[in-house]
Design a protein around this motif. Structure first.
Motif, PDB file in Angstrom:
ATOM      1  N   SER A 245     -12.427 -13.193  -0.884  1.00 15.66           N
ATOM      2  CA  SER A 245     -11.572 -13.189  -2.074  1.00 15.66           C
ATOM      3  C   SER A 245     -12.406 -13.159  -3.346  1.00 15.66           C
ATOM      4  N   PHE A 246     -13.547 -13.842  -3.315  1.00 14.65           N
ATOM      5  CA  PHE A 246     -14.457 -13.775  -4.454  1.00 14.65           C
ATOM      6  C   PHE A 246     -14.917 -12.340  -4.675  1.00 14.65           C
ATOM      7  N   GLY A 247     -15.173 -11.627  -3.574  1.00 17.18           N
ATOM      8  CA  GLY A 247     -15.510 -10.209  -3.674  1.00 17.18           C
ATOM      9  C   GLY A 247     -14.387  -9.397  -4.262  1.00 17.18           C
ATOM     10  N   GLY A 248     -13.129  -9.769  -3.927  1.00 17.42           N
ATOM     11  CA  GLY A 248     -11.990  -9.085  -4.535  1.00 17.42           C
ATOM     12  C   GLY A 248     -11.944  -9.261  -6.037  1.00 17.42           C
ATOM     13  N   ALA A 502     -10.655  -2.509   0.209  1.00 14.43           N
ATOM     14  CA  ALA A 502      -9.738  -3.031   1.217  1.00 14.43           C
ATOM     15  C   ALA A 502     -10.350  -3.220   2.593  1.00 14.43           C
ATOM     16  N   GLN A 503     -11.269  -2.347   2.998  1.00 20.06           N
ATOM     17  CA  GLN A 503     -11.750  -2.401   4.378  1.00 20.06           C
ATOM     18  C   GLN A 503     -12.499  -3.691   4.702  1.00 20.06           C
ATOM     19  N   THR A 554      -3.873  -8.731   4.481  1.00 20.06           N
ATOM     20  CA  THR A 554      -4.479  -8.738   3.145  1.00 20.06           C
ATOM     21  C   THR A 554      -5.156  -7.406   2.831  1.00 20.06           C
ATOM     22  N   ALA A 555      -5.680  -6.727   3.854  1.00 16.21           N
ATOM     23  CA  ALA A 555      -6.250  -5.397   3.626  1.00 16.21           C
ATOM     24  C   ALA A 555      -5.168  -4.412   3.222  1.00 16.21           C
ATOM     25  N   ALA A 562      -5.763  -1.454  -4.730  1.00 11.60           N
ATOM     26  CA  ALA A 562      -6.908  -0.603  -5.052  1.00 11.60           C
ATOM     27  C   ALA A 562      -6.489   0.813  -5.403  1.00 11.60           C
ATOM     28  N   SER A 563      -5.295   1.223  -4.967  1.00 12.65           N
ATOM     29  CA  SER A 563      -4.844   2.587  -5.271  1.00 12.65           C
ATOM     30  C   SER A 563      -4.721   2.815  -6.773  1.00 12.65           C
TER      31      SER A 563
END
Length: 629
Positions: A245-248, A502-503, A554-555, A562-563
């Motif tokens: 989530s931090f990466g998100g 997302a991946q 979540t992906a 992300a779209s």
């Protein structure tokens, strides 16, 4: 497993009773994952702990430099927090667009401001996760509202939250940078919280029965049960999903620091706004500086924060046998050698005792039944009446909101505004499905391989963290060049850009699921000679499946989000636009077209919730029934 005999009952005042409290040992630390679990060495899970020897003067002398290093690091962090926090209170002019200084010399300061926002959002996300997931797992009625609401919340694009957040926080703090900072933190929070909440909710509803029985045997209150049973049981998944989530949050950094709402542009000092300005100007050199700074930030946060945390979380593994090798962290070893954490723990011990006493107000634990709800239930007729009243109230509130939204759209554009986004949503849905299928086939086997090997985890974690955290916006110059050079349509190339955001949910959850499989089960499969497809069918798929479902749901939501940044690619004076719902929402946000923005967000939420209801929610129930370790 053999459980200890239950105590005759909790003693209301242990201080006056000389009889030892059977829970006293448990209240000093996390509850063991099973009653028969061996006591572990603090640095090496699975290794029996040795009795402590009295410290020798030589040892204290050699440990002094460790204490000095740790104390200096804490002081530097406190100073940086105070210095950066003071800069968030300055005033700015809302009448003109913000201008971002892209001098590379400012990047260290911008990086520090970005880190402050990221960790502030993470702290808010953790508090939200504990409260929201616990309420959904422990209340059957609230679960019926909170989990569908969470589906909708994770489907709402970050840009939609920003539109509301900027307007609201600027009204609360007019002309102050605090309003923009709060809006940015809120936007990053919306990119972090949903995944963590889903993961912790699943851990609560799939709590192993022996831990539930042990909690009731000791007469734990709800407060003690949460901190000593439920939180440790879900710690590994929570830490790995927190890292993801931090990466998100990194992924949406440009959107949260360089905000465009109602044709008005706002910008905060940070790496995201710096990169956004460099990309808009077509300055490849300064884009390169932003990319280098981003890599340093991600690797540094991973080394100083996430790797120590994942190594520490190994103590919560649910297994009896010793792991062949364990994760190690230089920072964690340094903290364990220092005396300061122990001194801090003793200083805060009275606070912890006071919180434990206050926690008795939450009542005594009665255990759980199916799906983690309380085992005790009231009279059936009274329960049905309560269900009906709750459903009527909740349904009435939702219906009122839908009617009001319909009136708003009817007055401005008419209900025909939903037609275009519904058709565009089919194009984005096709991209999401292709992405999920490819991510599952590629990343689940890789994640299992990494999760089964602590050595590979140490090597792969920083690499995966950098890839997962890297904002797609930073790669737009390369994407535009490749698409123009190869002649590949953005309608296809957009899938690759969506995959960047997302991946990684699938990969990280596959790693966490594989790590959570007890070593004794893996050793038993080795002893029985179970290999190949049979091993996947008997051990790996059942063990990883619950975590994979969390990653899949979540992906899916992350791909829709992300779209918005992947279907419109801009660099300098060149803009490539794909056919899809994400591009529709991005254009409406930039123009400040609220009716079309609401229509696009509503349609995106409809697609995500329908996909969750038809596919992911059924897989969730299957994971709870059949694949809970």
């Amino acid at each position: 497993m053999t459980l200890p005999k239950p105590a005759p009952g909790p003693n209301p005042d242990p201080a006056r009773d000389p009889t030892p409290d059977p829970t006293a040992v448990l209240t000093r630390g996390p509850l063991p994952a099973s009653a028969s679990r061996t006591t572990h060495h603090p640095g090496h899970p699975g290794r029996p702990a040795r009795p402590r020897r009295p410290a020798r003067p030589g040892h204290l002398g050699r440990g002094l430099w460790v204490d000095v290093v740790v104390a200096a690091a804490v002081l530097v962090l406190l100073y940086a927090g105070l210095r950066l926090g003071r800069d968030t209170t300055v005033r700015f002019a809302t009448a003109r667009d913000a201008v971002v200084d892209t001098d590379p010399a400012r990047l260290p300061y911008d990086a520090a401001r970005t880190l402050l926002r990221m960790f502030a959002a993470l702290a808010v996300s953790i508090v939200f996760t504990f409260g929201y997931a616990y309420a959904a797992a422990r209340s059957r009625r609230l679960e019926r509202v909170l989990i569908p609401a969470l589906d909708i919340l994770q489907s709402v694009p970050v840009l939609a939250f920003l539109t509301v957040a900027v307007t609201g926080f600027l009204a609360l703090f007019p002309g102050s940078m605090v309003g923009l900072e709060c809006a940015a933190v809120f936007a990053i929070f919306t990119s972090q919280a949903w995944n963590m909440t889903f993961a912790f909710y699943h851990a609560l509803v799939s709590l192993p029965p022996e831990l539930d029985e042990l909690s009731r045997s000791f007469g734990f209150g709800r407060w003690m049960r949460f901190w000593k049973v439920e939180l440790p049981s879900g710690m590994i998944g929570l830490v790995w999903n927190g890292m993801l989530s931090f990466g998100g949050g990194w992924f949406f950094l440009v959107a949260s620091e360089a905000i465009s709402v109602d044709d008005q542009r706002y910008a905060l000092p940070g790496v995201g706004s710096y990169a956004g300005a460099a990309i808009a100007a077509g300055d490849l050199g300064r884009v390169g500086w932003a990319i280098a700074t981003m890599v340093v930030l991600v690797v540094g946060v991973n080394f100083l924060f996430w790797r120590p945390l994942t190594a520490w979380a190994e103590r919560f593994r649910n297994e009896q046998s010793e792991a062949a090798s364990v994760q190690r962290s230089v920072v964690l070893d340094l903290l364990r050698r220092s005396h300061l954490p122990a001194l801090l723990g003793r200083a805060l011990h009275p606070v912890g005792q006071a919180l434990n006493r206050a926690g008795r107000l939450f009542g005594t634990d009665h255990g759980t039944r199916h799906h983690g709800h309380p085992a005790h239930a009231g009279h059936p007729a009274r329960q049905r009446t309560g269900d009906i009243v709750f459903a009527v109230v909740a349904g009435g509130i939702v219906l009122w909101g839908l009617v009001d939204l319909g009136r708003y759209l009817t007055d401005r554009t008419g209900l025909g505004v939903f037609g275009e986004p519904l058709l565009l949503g089919l194009a984005t849905l096709a991209r999401v499905v292709v992405l999920l299928v490819v991510a599952t086939v590629v990343w689940v086997p890789i994640g299992v391989k990494i999760g089964f090997s602590p050595r590979l985890t140490r090597i792969a974690q920083p690499v995966v963290q950098v890839l997962a955290s890297f904002p797609a916006n930073f790669l737009f110059p390369l994407a535009v060049w490749l698409l123009l050079r190869t002649g590949l349509s953005i309608d296809v190339g957009g899938i690759l850009l969506m995959a960047l955001g997302a991946q990684w949910y699938v990969l990280f959850n596959a790693i966490a699921g594989a790590m959570a499989i007890p070593t004794d089960l893996r050793e038993a499969m080795d002893d029985l000679g179970v290999r190949g497809r049979q091993r996947w069918r008997r051990l790996i798929i059942p063990g990883v499946f619950p975590a994979y479902v969390t990653g899949g749901i979540t992906a899916s939501g992350g791909a829709w989000n992300a779209s918005i940044v992947s279907e419109v690619v801009t660099f300098g004076g060149t803009t490539l636009t794909a056919t899809g719902l994400g591009a529709y929402i991005a254009r409406a946000t930039e123009r400040g077209d609220h009716p079309h923005l609401l229509a696009g967000v509503a349609v995106m939420s409809l697609y995500v919730v329908a996909l969750n209801r038809l596919l992911w929610r059924r897989l969730y129930r299957l994971a709870e029934r059949r694949y809970s370790l």
